[in-house]
Design a protein around this motif. Structure first.
Motif, PDB file in Angstrom:
ATOM      1  N   GLY A  46      65.184 -14.743 -32.408  1.00 23.92           N
ATOM      2  CA  GLY A  46      66.317 -15.747 -31.950  1.00 23.92           C
ATOM      3  C   GLY A  46      67.623 -15.292 -32.301  1.00 23.92           C
ATOM      4  N   VAL A  47      67.862 -14.041 -32.678  1.00 24.13           N
ATOM      5  CA  VAL A  47      69.332 -13.308 -32.663  1.00 24.13           C
ATOM      6  C   VAL A  47      69.528 -12.813 -31.507  1.00 24.13           C
ATOM      7  N   GLY A  48      70.626 -13.228 -30.972  1.00 22.22           N
ATOM      8  CA  GLY A  48      71.434 -12.624 -29.700  1.00 22.22           C
ATOM      9  C   GLY A  48      71.530 -11.182 -29.973  1.00 22.22           C
ATOM     10  N   THR A  49      71.380 -10.597 -28.901  1.00 24.99           N
ATOM     11  CA  THR A  49      71.487  -9.047 -28.856  1.00 24.99           C
ATOM     12  C   THR A  49      72.133  -8.665 -27.835  1.00 24.99           C
ATOM     13  N   GLN A  50      72.514  -7.385 -27.576  1.00 23.12           N
ATOM     14  CA  GLN A  50      73.140  -6.650 -26.438  1.00 23.12           C
ATOM     15  C   GLN A  50      72.167  -5.556 -26.053  1.00 23.12           C
ATOM     16  N   ILE A  51      72.311  -5.053 -24.907  1.00 18.77           N
ATOM     17  CA  ILE A  51      71.826  -3.585 -24.289  1.00 18.77           C
ATOM     18  C   ILE A  51      73.101  -2.992 -23.942  1.00 18.77           C
ATOM     19  N   GLY A  52      73.309  -1.819 -24.233  1.00 19.09           N
ATOM     20  CA  GLY A  52      74.498  -0.894 -23.892  1.00 19.09           C
ATOM     21  C   GLY A  52      74.268  -0.420 -22.323  1.00 19.09           C
ATOM     22  N   VAL A  53      75.388  -0.401 -21.651  1.00 16.52           N
ATOM     23  CA  VAL A  53      75.103   0.482 -20.346  1.00 16.52           C
ATOM     24  C   VAL A  53      76.345   1.038 -19.956  1.00 16.52           C
ATOM     25  N   ASN A  95      55.177 -12.930 -22.784  1.00 10.47           N
ATOM     26  CA  ASN A  95      55.883 -13.068 -24.122  1.00 10.47           C
ATOM     27  C   ASN A  95      56.459 -14.273 -24.356  1.00 10.47           C
ATOM     28  N   ASP A  96      55.681 -15.333 -24.601  1.00 10.55           N
ATOM     29  CA  ASP A  96      56.049 -16.584 -24.901  1.00 10.55           C
ATOM     30  C   ASP A  96      56.723 -16.813 -25.985  1.00 10.55           C
ATOM     31  N   SER A  97      56.891 -15.692 -27.008  1.00  7.19           N
ATOM     32  CA  SER A  97      57.570 -16.074 -28.197  1.00  7.19           C
ATOM     33  C   SER A  97      58.953 -15.537 -28.166  1.00  7.19           C
ATOM     34  N   LEU A  98      59.428 -14.960 -26.956  1.00  5.80           N
ATOM     35  CA  LEU A  98      60.944 -14.616 -27.116  1.00  5.80           C
ATOM     36  C   LEU A  98      61.610 -15.824 -27.068  1.00  5.80           C
ATOM     37  N   VAL A  99      62.683 -15.526 -27.783  1.00  4.50           N
ATOM     38  CA  VAL A  99      63.692 -16.850 -28.169  1.00  4.50           C
ATOM     39  C   VAL A  99      65.103 -16.183 -28.083  1.00  4.50           C
ATOM     40  N   GLY A 100      65.425 -14.978 -28.445  1.00  2.90           N
ATOM     41  CA  GLY A 100      66.876 -14.643 -28.551  1.00  2.90           C
ATOM     42  C   GLY A 100      67.398 -14.473 -27.066  1.00  2.90           C
ATOM     43  N   ASN A 101      68.579 -14.516 -27.006  1.00  7.86           N
ATOM     44  CA  ASN A 101      69.646 -13.931 -25.923  1.00  7.86           C
ATOM     45  C   ASN A 101      69.947 -12.613 -25.718  1.00  7.86           C
ATOM     46  N   LEU A 102      69.604 -12.168 -24.487  1.00  7.57           N
ATOM     47  CA  LEU A 102      70.025 -10.968 -24.232  1.00  7.57           C
ATOM     48  C   LEU A 102      71.187 -10.817 -23.120  1.00  7.57           C
ATOM     49  N   SER A 103      72.052  -9.673 -23.677  1.00 10.09           N
ATOM     50  CA  SER A 103      72.984  -9.532 -22.441  1.00 10.09           C
ATOM     51  C   SER A 103      73.490  -8.130 -22.423  1.00 10.09           C
TER      52      SER A 103
END
Length: 391
Positions: free
Chosen positions: A110-117, A153-161
């Motif tokens: 559930g921790v918000g995380t980022q992908i760098g591009v 992946n029903d257990s995905l809870v974090g926000n991705l950006s």
């Protein structure tokens, strides 16, 4: 009417530009050939590199999704820290994805995380489709985490950006794009205008016969030096103006770029000799410039993104010398690459240069044999005439 008849007679006499053929050739090239070469108007399977420091099942799933997109093709996956800039050298990628360590853990806790591009902005149109595609993938992943769509992946809870960074020309400056491209294009074009009529001029003054009989191809190549020197000086004067007056980003070594220009000028000059060899006069030779200069400007990646072209079009574009020039411009000037960073590209260019030199040598030897045969035939005619006169 007399003026009209006189001009029509000159038009079809072969003493000037063969416009009656050139106009039809231009029409066919623009409407048929270019419509095929430029048929793509979106990025298709653009090369994307991935730096995956997490190396988890989740990141491998993301890589699979990226590779499944019609807009992108994953060409390299690295699991160790790498400077993203190095992955763009020699046009090996147009975007680099960065998956940080602990991405999967954050995604499931559930921790918000980022992908760098990182985007290559040497042409500001080549990544537009990729940006849309990546945002769609991230949006779909977040929708699955929120339960809006079905997910394995029903257990995905974090926000991705996405954390985006534009490289090499972040301000979309024309000094680093169209203006710089026109500098190399028009400079090369007028260099060809100055040199393509060299062989016809030497033929008209009968100096070519002496070179063919007593000299080597180097006698012709050395004549290109003053023109090449002027071209290189003009390139650097133009870039200095763009640097001082505009906002040119010159990230690499000026000496390395100068070194590559010595070989580029040699390639363009030898092509000028080859294409102008059979022309009856310098005026006719000048019209042949369109055969090998504009193609590189159109397909070399300066006017249209390489991601829009089919792979066979990109490969075909390397028959034009300007394509190589734009490679050196992107790598050395824009990306700051060193010599060893472009060693593969420069080695391929040397093979291209060697092929041109071989073609020029064969043309020179063929012309020499033809001249010797003509002289032998003339000598036989003179001997025969003397015998008839004596009889």
């Amino acid at each position: 009417m007399h003026s009209l008849k006189d001009e029509i007679k000159f038009l079809f006499s072969g003493q000037g530009m063969p416009y009656e053929r050139v106009c039809l050739l231009v029409a066919m090239v623009v409407t048929v050939i270019l419509s095929v070469l430029l048929s793509g108007n979106f990025a298709k399977e653009a090369r994307v590199a991935v730096i995956d420091l997490d190396n988890s099942a989740y990141t491998r799933e993301l890589i699979t999704r990226v590779n499944a997109s019609e807009y992108m093709k994953v060409t390299a996956v690295l699991n160790t820290p790498v400077d993203p800039k190095t992955l763009f050298y020699e046009d090996k990628a147009v975007a680099v994805l960065y998956f940080p360590q602990g991405l999967e853990k954050d995604r499931y806790t559930g921790v918000g995380t980022q992908i760098g591009v990182f985007y290559d902005n040497t042409n500001n149109a080549q990544t537009a489709d990729i940006k849309v595609a990546l945002n769609e993938l991230i949006g779909l992943d977040n929708a699955q985490a929120a339960g809006d769509v079905g997910s394995t992946n029903d257990s995905l809870v974090g926000n991705l950006s996405l954390a985006e960074r534009i490289l090499f020309n972040p301000q979309d400056s024309t000094s680093n794009g169209e203006t710089l491209g026109f500098l190399f294009f028009f400079g090369s074009m007028f260099f060809v205008f100055a040199t393509i009529g060299m062989v016809p001029r030497l033929r008209l003054t009968h100096a070519l016969d002496r070179i063919l009989l007593e000299g080597t191809p180097w006698d012709l190549i050395l004549r290109l030096l003053p023109y090449g020197g002027c071209l290189i000086v003009s390139f650097f004067v133009g870039m200095a103006i763009l640097r001082i007056w505009g906002d040119l980003n010159f990230s690499g070594s000026a000496w390395l770029f100068l070194f590559t220009q010595l070989f580029y000028v040699l390639a363009v000059g030898m092509l000028s000799l080859l294409f102008g060899w059979t022309a009856a006069n310098p005026g006719i030779a000048s019209s042949r410039m369109i055969l090998f200069i504009p193609g590189g400007f159109i397909l070399g990646g300066m006017t249209g993104p390489l991601t829009f072209y089919a792979p066979w079009v990109v490969a075909l574009s390397h028959v034009f010398p300007l394509t190589w020039e734009f490679h050196f411009q992107r790598d050395i000037i824009a990306r700051g690459a060193g010599f060893f960073d472009i060693s593969t590209l420069f080695g391929a260019f040397l093979l291209y240069l060697a092929a041109i030199a071989l073609a020029l040598m064969l043309r020179f030897r063929s012309a020499r044999r033809q001249l010797l045969a003509q002289q032998a035939a003339a000598e036989r005619h003179r001997e025969k005439f003397k015998q008839l006169a004596q009889e």
